[in-house]
Structures are given as C-alpha cells and as structure tokens.
Motif scaffolding. Structure first.
Motif, PDB file in Angstrom:
ATOM      1  N   ALA A 191       0.850  -1.194   0.000  1.00  0.00           N
ATOM      2  CA  ALA A 191       0.000   0.000   0.000  1.00  0.00           C
ATOM      3  C   ALA A 191       0.884   1.242   0.000  1.00  0.00           C
ATOM      4  O   ALA A 191       1.968   1.249   0.596  1.00  0.00           O
ATOM      5  CB  ALA A 191      -0.911  -0.006   1.228  1.00  0.00           C
ATOM      6  N   ASP A 192       0.432   2.278  -0.659  1.00  0.00           N
ATOM      7  CA  ASP A 192       1.234   3.502  -0.777  1.00  0.00           C
ATOM      8  C   ASP A 192       1.595   4.086   0.584  1.00  0.00           C
ATOM      9  O   ASP A 192       2.668   4.675   0.748  1.00  0.00           O
ATOM     10  CB  ASP A 192       0.471   4.554  -1.600  1.00  0.00           C
ATOM     11  CG  ASP A 192       0.309   4.139  -3.053  1.00  0.00           C
ATOM     12  OD1 ASP A 192       1.101   3.292  -3.524  1.00  0.00           O
ATOM     13  OD2 ASP A 192      -0.621   4.648  -3.709  1.00  0.00           O
ATOM     14  N   ASP A 193       0.706   3.923   1.571  1.00  0.00           N
ATOM     15  CA  ASP A 193       0.954   4.505   2.890  1.00  0.00           C
ATOM     16  C   ASP A 193       1.441   3.479   3.909  1.00  0.00           C
ATOM     17  O   ASP A 193       1.436   3.747   5.114  1.00  0.00           O
ATOM     18  CB  ASP A 193      -0.300   5.200   3.417  1.00  0.00           C
ATOM     19  CG  ASP A 193      -1.509   4.278   3.450  1.00  0.00           C
ATOM     20  OD1 ASP A 193      -1.462   3.189   2.845  1.00  0.00           O
ATOM     21  OD2 ASP A 193      -2.521   4.650   4.091  1.00  0.00           O
ATOM     22  N   ALA A 194       1.893   2.301   3.439  1.00  0.00           N
ATOM     23  CA  ALA A 194       2.428   1.280   4.348  1.00  0.00           C
ATOM     24  C   ALA A 194       3.936   1.458   4.506  1.00  0.00           C
ATOM     25  O   ALA A 194       4.626   1.867   3.572  1.00  0.00           O
ATOM     26  CB  ALA A 194       2.137  -0.115   3.821  1.00  0.00           C
ATOM     27  N   GLU A 195       4.426   1.147   5.688  1.00  0.00           N
ATOM     28  CA  GLU A 195       5.868   1.192   5.924  1.00  0.00           C
ATOM     29  C   GLU A 195       6.472  -0.171   5.617  1.00  0.00           C
ATOM     30  O   GLU A 195       6.026  -1.183   6.147  1.00  0.00           O
ATOM     31  CB  GLU A 195       6.173   1.570   7.373  1.00  0.00           C
ATOM     32  CG  GLU A 195       7.676   1.590   7.672  1.00  0.00           C
ATOM     33  CD  GLU A 195       8.010   2.048   9.071  1.00  0.00           C
ATOM     34  OE1 GLU A 195       9.202   1.980   9.445  1.00  0.00           O
ATOM     35  OE2 GLU A 195       7.088   2.472   9.794  1.00  0.00           O
ATOM     36  N   GLU A 196       7.473  -0.201   4.770  1.00  0.00           N
ATOM     37  CA  GLU A 196       8.129  -1.470   4.433  1.00  0.00           C
ATOM     38  C   GLU A 196       9.177  -1.809   5.490  1.00  0.00           C
ATOM     39  O   GLU A 196       9.978  -0.959   5.882  1.00  0.00           O
ATOM     40  CB  GLU A 196       8.791  -1.397   3.053  1.00  0.00           C
ATOM     41  CG  GLU A 196       9.461  -2.702   2.642  1.00  0.00           C
ATOM     42  CD  GLU A 196       9.863  -2.732   1.184  1.00  0.00           C
ATOM     43  OE1 GLU A 196      10.811  -3.463   0.847  1.00  0.00           O
ATOM     44  OE2 GLU A 196       9.228  -2.032   0.368  1.00  0.00           O
TER      45      GLU A 196
END
Length: 217
Positions: A191-196
């Motif tokens: 997701a664009d707003d997820a932290e990897e």
C-alpha cells in the motif's frame, strides 16, 4: 481498550507475517486474524472434496456451506481445528489458486471487514492494507529476500517432519511470489501509505519491538 484500531500486515509468503502478527496481538492484547489461514482452510477443503478452481458453482456452494473461525490462536474449519493440516506446500499452492478467485476474495473480505468493525484487530495477508482495510490506522509491509524466506520455511517444515528440500522450498516461494503479484484480483503489492520492513537481517523480536514502537495505544 477504548479505541478500536486496525493493524494491517502484508507481505510475501514466508516473510514471517503470521509469527510477528500473533506476537504483536498478544503484546497489545488485541485479536489476531490470520487471513492467509482462511484461504488455506478453503484450499484444504477444496482438496478434500475434489473441487477445482474452475468449478465456479461448486466453489459458490462451498462458501455458503463453510464456517471459518478463530479461537485462542486456533484456526477452526467447520468445527474442527486444522492448524497443522494447512501448512504444507500443497495447501500453500492451493490457497494461492483459490485466493485468485473473485468470488472467494469477496466473501472472505466481507467476513474480515466485519471482524475489524467490531474490535481492535491485527490481520496479516497480501491485500490487507490495499483492499481489506485501506483505511487501517497502521500498515506495514514485511518482506525478506526469497532465499531467506525459503530458508525459514524449510526449517519450519523440517521441524514438523515434512520430507522437503531447500531447493524445492525456494522454487515454491518464487512461484508463489509470481502468482500472488500477477493475479488479476487483488494482487500482492505494498500500500502507498504502508511502511516497508525488510526482516532479512532482523530477528523476530526486533521486528516485533519495532512495529510495537509505532503503535500508539
């Protein structure tokens, strides 16, 4: 806990999502919902009944006649605990195949969303932050190299007495990655707003502590 919040954990097969999510749930005293196990449970039942992915009517009936639940860390299929029955390479591939079916994903996503509306939960899978809970308060994408993930899965299967090789496990991981990221319905992606969070060089405890430090409870 007064506030209801959702934690979405996504990532490829063998990244340690389930182990990490279970530990975080225990640490934060919230419910852990293993969405991958839900697809594995369906895959297991499909194999038991000889139902293939192209039998749409049979799959639709199966969904209506199947009950999947969680209790104290156990995955329960139609009243039977099936924890150890669904962690084989064969079930893994079947789960990947049935999870690509739109009718299956639509049904299970609805069940998962209903769970998250009632209480604070942490869910792990491949489309939690993108499709199941796009508005989740916390999103993380956990990954590691294919080789490290295969090594972890290989050790896990050997410990369970499975007759597998590292080479076959790595091949399965790579094939699963391709299938999950290229399927037409809800493909695996961050997701664009997820932290990897790359866990290749991290211990399980380090990952758990890091994610918990990001949760405001």
């Amino acid at each position: 806990m007064d506030r209801i919040f959702r934690i979405a954990i996504d990532g490829p097969s063998g990244a340690g999502k389930s182990t990490i999510a279970k530990a975080i749930a225990a640490k934060l005293n919230i419910d852990y919902i293993d969405t991958g196990a839900m697809y594995r449970a369906l895959g297991y039942k499909m194999l038991q009944l000889g139902i293939s992915e192209d039998q749409e009517d049979a799959v639709a009936r199966l969904l209506e006649e199947t009950e999947i639940d969680f209790s104290k860390g156990d995955i329960i299929l139609d009243g039977q605990i099936i924890n150890n029955m669904i962690r084989t390479p064969e079930i893994s591939m079947k789960a990947s195949a049935c999870s690509a079916l739109g009718i299956v994903r639509k049904h299970l996503v609805k069940v998962q969303q209903e769970m998250g509306a009632r209480k604070s939960v942490i869910m792990d899978g491949r489309d939690i932050g993108t499709d199941v809970f796009p508005d989740a308060e916390y999103k993380f994408f956990i990954t590691a190299t294919p080789e490290e993930r295969a090594n972890r899965r290989y050790k896990e299967l050997i410990a369970k007495g499975e007759n597998v090789t590292y080479e076959d496990t790595l091949k399965s991981i790579i094939e699963r990655d391709y299938n999950d990221s290229h399927r037409a319905v809800s493909p695996l992606r961050k997701a664009d707003d997820a932290e990897e969070v790359d866990t290749t060089e991290m211990t399980v405890d380090q990952v758990i502590d890091y994610i918990c430090s990001k949760i405001d409870v």
